[in-house]
Design a protein around this motif. Structure first.
Motif, PDB file in Angstrom:
ATOM      1  N   LYS A  72       0.841  -1.204   0.000  1.00  0.00           N
ATOM      2  CA  LYS A  72       0.000   0.000   0.000  1.00  0.00           C
ATOM      3  C   LYS A  72       0.874   1.252   0.000  1.00  0.00           C
ATOM      4  CE  LYS A  72      -3.887  -2.008   2.469  1.00  0.00           C
ATOM      5  NZ  LYS A  72      -4.700  -1.962   3.679  1.00  0.00           N
ATOM      6  N   ALA A  73       0.386   2.286  -0.660  1.00  0.00           N
ATOM      7  CA  ALA A  73       1.106   3.567  -0.709  1.00  0.00           C
ATOM      8  C   ALA A  73       1.115   4.231   0.664  1.00  0.00           C
ATOM      9  CB  ALA A  73       0.443   4.485  -1.736  1.00  0.00           C
ATOM     10  N   ASN A  74       2.172   4.978   0.919  1.00  0.00           N
ATOM     11  CA  ASN A  74       2.311   5.793   2.136  1.00  0.00           C
ATOM     12  C   ASN A  74       2.018   5.002   3.414  1.00  0.00           C
ATOM     13  OD1 ASN A  74       2.902   8.201   0.580  1.00  0.00           O
ATOM     14  ND2 ASN A  74       0.749   8.117  -0.010  1.00  0.00           N
ATOM     15  N   THR A  75       2.615   3.838   3.504  1.00  0.00           N
ATOM     16  CA  THR A  75       2.394   2.937   4.639  1.00  0.00           C
ATOM     17  C   THR A  75       3.749   2.483   5.183  1.00  0.00           C
ATOM     18  OG1 THR A  75       0.345   2.154   3.612  1.00  0.00           O
ATOM     19  CG2 THR A  75       1.272   0.774   5.348  1.00  0.00           C
ATOM     20  N   THR A  76       3.809   2.293   6.497  1.00  0.00           N
ATOM     21  CA  THR A  76       5.028   1.785   7.128  1.00  0.00           C
ATOM     22  C   THR A  76       4.829   0.315   7.489  1.00  0.00           C
ATOM     23  OG1 THR A  76       5.574   3.962   8.017  1.00  0.00           O
ATOM     24  CG2 THR A  76       6.642   2.077   9.052  1.00  0.00           C
ATOM     25  N   TYR A  77       5.789  -0.512   7.085  1.00  0.00           N
ATOM     26  CA  TYR A  77       5.767  -1.944   7.327  1.00  0.00           C
ATOM     27  C   TYR A  77       6.981  -2.350   8.157  1.00  0.00           C
ATOM     28  CZ  TYR A  77       2.500  -2.315   3.355  1.00  0.00           C
ATOM     29  OH  TYR A  77       1.433  -2.189   2.498  1.00  0.00           O
ATOM     30  N   THR A  78       6.810  -3.391   8.965  1.00  0.00           N
ATOM     31  CA  THR A  78       7.951  -4.080   9.539  1.00  0.00           C
ATOM     32  C   THR A  78       8.309  -5.150   8.523  1.00  0.00           C
ATOM     33  OG1 THR A  78       7.228  -3.707  11.800  1.00  0.00           O
ATOM     34  CG2 THR A  78       8.775  -5.510  11.451  1.00  0.00           C
ATOM     35  N   MET A  79       9.596  -5.240   8.171  1.00  0.00           N
ATOM     36  CA  MET A  79      10.011  -6.226   7.180  1.00  0.00           C
ATOM     37  C   MET A  79      11.066  -7.147   7.778  1.00  0.00           C
ATOM     38  SD  MET A  79      11.734  -5.877   3.410  1.00  0.00           S
ATOM     39  CE  MET A  79      13.398  -6.199   3.969  1.00  0.00           C
ATOM     40  N   THR A  80      10.897  -8.440   7.532  1.00  0.00           N
ATOM     41  CA  THR A  80      11.902  -9.432   7.910  1.00  0.00           C
ATOM     42  C   THR A  80      12.252 -10.243   6.672  1.00  0.00           C
ATOM     43  OG1 THR A  80      10.202 -11.016   8.575  1.00  0.00           O
ATOM     44  CG2 THR A  80      11.147  -9.628  10.317  1.00  0.00           C
ATOM     45  N   SER A  99      22.467 -14.678  11.160  1.00  0.00           N
ATOM     46  CA  SER A  99      22.276 -14.073  12.471  1.00  0.00           C
ATOM     47  C   SER A  99      23.467 -14.371  13.390  1.00  0.00           C
ATOM     48  CB  SER A  99      20.985 -14.586  13.107  1.00  0.00           C
ATOM     49  OG  SER A  99      20.782 -13.975  14.360  1.00  0.00           O
ATOM     50  N   THR A 100      23.942 -15.609  13.349  1.00  0.00           N
ATOM     51  CA  THR A 100      25.091 -16.004  14.162  1.00  0.00           C
ATOM     52  C   THR A 100      26.364 -15.292  13.706  1.00  0.00           C
ATOM     53  OG1 THR A 100      24.116 -18.166  14.576  1.00  0.00           O
ATOM     54  CG2 THR A 100      26.483 -17.978  14.907  1.00  0.00           C
ATOM     55  N   LYS A 101      26.519 -15.144  12.384  1.00  0.00           N
ATOM     56  CA  LYS A 101      27.715 -14.499  11.827  1.00  0.00           C
ATOM     57  C   LYS A 101      27.384 -13.087  11.330  1.00  0.00           C
ATOM     58  CE  LYS A 101      30.130 -18.665  10.380  1.00  0.00           C
ATOM     59  NZ  LYS A 101      30.805 -19.321   9.257  1.00  0.00           N
ATOM     60  N   ARG A 102      26.633 -12.370  12.106  1.00  0.00           N
ATOM     61  CA  ARG A 102      26.167 -11.032  11.698  1.00  0.00           C
ATOM     62  C   ARG A 102      27.313 -10.052  11.485  1.00  0.00           C
ATOM     63  NH1 ARG A 102      21.650 -10.693  15.259  1.00  0.00           N
ATOM     64  NH2 ARG A 102      21.155  -9.178  13.926  1.00  0.00           N
ATOM     65  N   ASP A 103      28.470 -10.284  12.109  1.00  0.00           N
ATOM     66  CA  ASP A 103      29.636  -9.414  11.905  1.00  0.00           C
ATOM     67  C   ASP A 103      30.235  -9.584  10.510  1.00  0.00           C
ATOM     68  OD1 ASP A 103      29.316  -8.526  14.478  1.00  0.00           O
ATOM     69  OD2 ASP A 103      31.069  -9.544  15.286  1.00  0.00           O
ATOM     70  N   GLU A 104      29.768 -10.599   9.763  1.00  0.00           N
ATOM     71  CA  GLU A 104      30.302 -10.893   8.430  1.00  0.00           C
ATOM     72  C   GLU A 104      29.263 -10.721   7.326  1.00  0.00           C
ATOM     73  OE1 GLU A 104      32.010 -14.798   8.386  1.00  0.00           O
ATOM     74  OE2 GLU A 104      33.084 -14.474  10.267  1.00  0.00           O
ATOM     75  N   HIS A 105      28.073 -10.227   7.662  1.00  0.00           N
ATOM     76  CA  HIS A 105      27.003 -10.130   6.664  1.00  0.00           C
ATOM     77  C   HIS A 105      26.308  -8.769   6.712  1.00  0.00           C
ATOM     78  CE1 HIS A 105      27.452 -14.523   6.954  1.00  0.00           C
ATOM     79  NE2 HIS A 105      27.092 -14.503   5.684  1.00  0.00           N
ATOM     80  N   LEU A 106      25.860  -8.329   5.544  1.00  0.00           N
ATOM     81  CA  LEU A 106      25.106  -7.084   5.417  1.00  0.00           C
ATOM     82  C   LEU A 106      24.074  -7.241   4.308  1.00  0.00           C
ATOM     83  CD1 LEU A 106      24.620  -4.012   5.922  1.00  0.00           C
ATOM     84  CD2 LEU A 106      26.372  -3.595   4.175  1.00  0.00           C
ATOM     85  N   ASP A 123      18.398  -3.903  13.002  1.00  0.00           N
ATOM     86  CA  ASP A 123      19.317  -4.719  13.781  1.00  0.00           C
ATOM     87  C   ASP A 123      20.762  -4.356  13.465  1.00  0.00           C
ATOM     88  OD1 ASP A 123      19.022  -5.760  11.203  1.00  0.00           O
ATOM     89  OD2 ASP A 123      19.253  -7.826  11.822  1.00  0.00           O
ATOM     90  N   LYS A 124      21.626  -4.636  14.438  1.00  0.00           N
ATOM     91  CA  LYS A 124      23.049  -4.279  14.344  1.00  0.00           C
ATOM     92  C   LYS A 124      23.912  -5.488  14.717  1.00  0.00           C
ATOM     93  CE  LYS A 124      22.205   0.278  14.035  1.00  0.00           C
ATOM     94  NZ  LYS A 124      22.654   1.149  12.986  1.00  0.00           N
ATOM     95  N   LEU A 133      18.466  -8.109   8.838  1.00  0.00           N
ATOM     96  CA  LEU A 133      17.530  -9.230   8.954  1.00  0.00           C
ATOM     97  C   LEU A 133      16.128  -8.732   9.273  1.00  0.00           C
ATOM     98  CD1 LEU A 133      19.774 -11.732  10.933  1.00  0.00           C
ATOM     99  CD2 LEU A 133      18.805 -12.109   8.653  1.00  0.00           C
ATOM    100  N   THR A 134      16.050  -7.574   9.884  1.00  0.00           N
ATOM    101  CA  THR A 134      14.770  -6.950  10.195  1.00  0.00           C
ATOM    102  C   THR A 134      14.922  -5.436  10.050  1.00  0.00           C
ATOM    103  OG1 THR A 134      12.965  -6.814  11.801  1.00  0.00           O
ATOM    104  CG2 THR A 134      15.197  -6.809  12.683  1.00  0.00           C
ATOM    105  N   GLY A 135      13.809  -4.794   9.751  1.00  0.00           N
ATOM    106  CA  GLY A 135      13.824  -3.344   9.604  1.00  0.00           C
ATOM    107  C   GLY A 135      12.439  -2.832   9.298  1.00  0.00           C
ATOM    108  N   SER A 136      12.364  -1.578   8.903  1.00  0.00           N
ATOM    109  CA  SER A 136      11.067  -1.017   8.531  1.00  0.00           C
ATOM    110  C   SER A 136      11.143  -0.449   7.125  1.00  0.00           C
ATOM    111  CB  SER A 136      10.610   0.048   9.535  1.00  0.00           C
ATOM    112  OG  SER A 136      11.472   1.160   9.503  1.00  0.00           O
ATOM    113  N   VAL A 137      10.003  -0.539   6.459  1.00  0.00           N
ATOM    114  CA  VAL A 137       9.865  -0.037   5.092  1.00  0.00           C
ATOM    115  C   VAL A 137       8.750   0.985   5.090  1.00  0.00           C
ATOM    116  CG1 VAL A 137       9.154  -0.642   2.748  1.00  0.00           C
ATOM    117  CG2 VAL A 137      10.711  -2.135   4.003  1.00  0.00           C
TER     118      VAL A 137
END
Length: 183
Positions: A72-80, A99-106, A123-124, A133-137
């Motif tokens: 949907k337009a102009n909408t905020t989603y949580t994305m995984t 997730s385990t090797k998060r220091d080696e992935h982007l 996530d950091k 791995l997770t964020g917002s759109v």
């Protein structure tokens, strides 16, 4: 005397040659993962939608199936994101490895056009660098375009972290262009 001098000179040259051939500390190869499925899940207001990429036979062979992302337009989603290697039995959940090797992935999410949507990392890693791995759109106005999804594998080099928060180091484990419809 010349013989002795020649012998000492040869011995010294041999020692220098052997010591100069000492190998640097090289880590075992940390290869890219085989990924056959990628699932993006978007949630907002109690509604969850999942859009998938599937390439069961891996690179080459049959073309992958890539679902169109409809938001949907102009909408905020949580994305995984979930990534799998379905060539193994049982299926290997690469998401857990990332997730385990998060220091080696982007994960890198690049919309085209840029106004299509905005991704914010949720996530950091241990050095406070983004993972993805997770964020917002946040979607923009009604439009169509593409969302490039990349998983950059950025393993250490000679014992030093190569991940620096940018897309530059490493190589792609995933590089997918999803078509997107914002309605």
């Amino acid at each position: 005397m010349v013989k002795k001098s020649f012998f000492l000179s040869s011995l010294l040259s041999s020692v220098l040659l052997i010591s100069s051939c000492k190998k640097d500390s090289v880590e075992a190869a940390d290869e890219n993962e085989l990924i056959t499925s990628v699932k993006l899940t978007f949630a907002t207001g109690g509604i969850t939608q999942t859009f998938a990429y599937a390439d069961p036979d891996g690179d080459g062979g049959k073309a992958p199936i890539i679902e169109i992302i409809n938001l949907k337009a102009n909408t905020t989603y949580t994305m995984t994101i979930e990534i799998l290697d379905e060539s193994k039995n049982p299926v290997s959940n690469i998401t857990n490895e990332v997730s385990t090797k998060r220091d080696e992935h982007l994960f890198v999410y690049t919309p085209s056009p840029a106004s299509l949507l905005t991704y914010s990392y949720g996530d950091k890693d241990s050095r406070n660098l983004n993972v993805g791995l997770t964020g917002s759109v946040k979607t923009g106005a009604t439009a169509t375009g593409k969302l490039k999804v990349q998983l950059r594998h950025q393993p250490p080099i000679n014992g030093k972290a190569s991940k620096d928060g940018s897309i530059t180091p490493g190589s792609d484990d995933v590089n997918i262009d999803f078509n997107v419809n914002i309605q």
